[in-house]
Design an enzyme around this catalytic site. Structure first.
Site, PDB file in Angstrom:
ATOM      1  NE  ARG A 224      -2.221   8.939  -3.587  1.00  0.00           N
ATOM      2  CZ  ARG A 224      -2.391   9.946  -2.725  1.00  0.00           C
ATOM      3  NH1 ARG A 224      -3.602  10.350  -2.398  1.00  0.00           N
ATOM      4  NH2 ARG A 224      -1.363  10.561  -2.180  1.00  0.00           N
ATOM      5  CG  HIS A 272      -6.611  14.406  -4.819  1.00  0.00           C
ATOM      6  ND1 HIS A 272      -5.767  13.545  -5.460  1.00  0.00           N
ATOM      7  CD2 HIS A 272      -6.247  14.360  -3.512  1.00  0.00           C
ATOM      8  CE1 HIS A 272      -4.920  13.006  -4.573  1.00  0.00           C
ATOM      9  NE2 HIS A 272      -5.207  13.498  -3.379  1.00  0.00           N
TER      10      HIS A 272
END
Ligand code: NAP
Length: 309
Positions: A224, A272
């Site tokens: 993350r 991502h």
């Protein structure tokens, strides 16, 4: 009773049809068209706007559309008493392993250097060590880290991993807890972060940690964005202590145009995409859990809300 669905990707008709295949009597509603909030029994979502889940007083279960659940805990009103499940799926793990292996090999074989050389029309050979002499370390040995670690070991890499609890994975050296982190880091040439984002892991990829890696180490972060202190990485790369980094996730997504990460010559960026849960597999998993919740059984892949993952 109904399920409320929320995602930034709008495929409402597809989801309605797919869920009907598994749970024909389930009424699907699509946020923000909630109707009577008291009708909502289940929520299937990613990044639900703050305060929304707390409005549904009759929730029996909440399902994440992905493996991560940190998006729920950003909401201070998140109803912690409601069982929460996330996606754990062989295909999701395999896709993440593809990403990790792809970039470990790029780092191992010095691909970034060859990319620069190509732009300058330079023909120069570098000699990487054999995989058997290369040390790859994975932060997080859960569903994703475990799969990636085994695959990297099968390619011959010297693989180690760090997690909260000790693991028994063939050909993978396991380190556990804060007390063994420094020892783990001291041996890692290519570091991969597959931790969940929690209060304990936020900012873990910082100057202190980088200083504990051997000279020339590199980083791959598909965990993350907030795991990484971006300025610290740039300093470690600019000083030459670290050789390169591949980043898939960012503190702010999409990555702002003025971010210095975009143009850093030692950084590779992906938007991502390391591993995206396939909707048909998520639907099947959620359907199983709806049936379990209706029968009063424990959910599959239930999150420990107090631990944060
Ligand atoms: P998981 O199964 O929950 O595994 C998490 C691992 O991290 C476990 O091994 C756990 O240790 C370890 N861990 C957690 N907190 C720790 C701490 N404080 N100290 C040491 N170890 C700690 O999670 P997963 O399914 O593998 O997914 C990991 C993360 O990948 C997700 O949370 C998500 O953020 C990210 N992800 C990214 C993408 C992408 O496309 N970029 C896609 C999917 C997932 P124990 O095993 O001892 O509990």
């Amino acid at each position: 009773m109904a399920l409320i669905f929320h995602s930034s990707i709008k495929r409402d008709d597809w989801w309605r049809a797919e869920m009907a295949k598994h749970v024909p009597d389930l009424e699907m509603r699509f946020h923000p068209d909630v109707g009577n909030p008291d009708d909502i029994e289940f929520a299937l979502c990613f990044n639900m706007p703050e305060g929304e889940l707390a409005r549904f007083k009759n929730l029996k279960a909440i399902f994440s559309l992905g493996a991560g659940v940190d998006h729920f805990f950003k909401d201070p009103t998140f109803p912690k008493h409601v069982p929460l499940a996330r996606v754990v799926d062989d295909e999701l793990s395999a896709r993440m392993t593809e990403y990790v292996v792809q970039h470990v090999l790029n780092h191992h074989r010095d691909q970034l250097t060859y990319d620069h050389q190509q732009r300058q029309k330079v023909w120069k050979v570098h000699h990487p060590p054999a995989a058997t002499a290369r040390k790859v370390g994975i932060l997080g040995l859960g569903a994703l880290g475990n799969h990636a670690a085994k695959t990297l070991a099968s390619l011959g890499f010297q693989v180690s991993g760090w997690s909260r609890s000790k693991k028994e994975i063939p050909s993978v050296k396991s380190y556990a807890g804060a007390g063994e982190l420094d020892q783990f880091l001291s041996e890692v040439e290519i570091l991969v972060c597959l931790l969940p984002l929690t209060e304990e892991t936020e900012g873990i990829l910082n100057a202190d940690l980088f200083a504990k890696l051997p000279e020339g180490a590199s980083l791959i972060n598909p965990g993350r964005g907030p795991h990484l202190v971006e300025e610290d990485l740039i300093k470690a790369l600019d000083s030459g202590h670290m050789s390169c980094a591949t980043l898939d996730v960012f503190r702010t997504e999409p990555l702002p145009e003025d971010s210095p990460l975009w143009s850093h010559e030692k950084i590779r960026i992906t938007p991502h995409v390391a591993s995206i849960a396939a909707p048909n597999r998520v639907a099947a998993l959620v359907a199983q859990n709806i049936i379990r919740a209706r029968n009063g059984e424990k959910l599959l892949n239930q999150v420990d809300v107090d631990r944060g993952y």
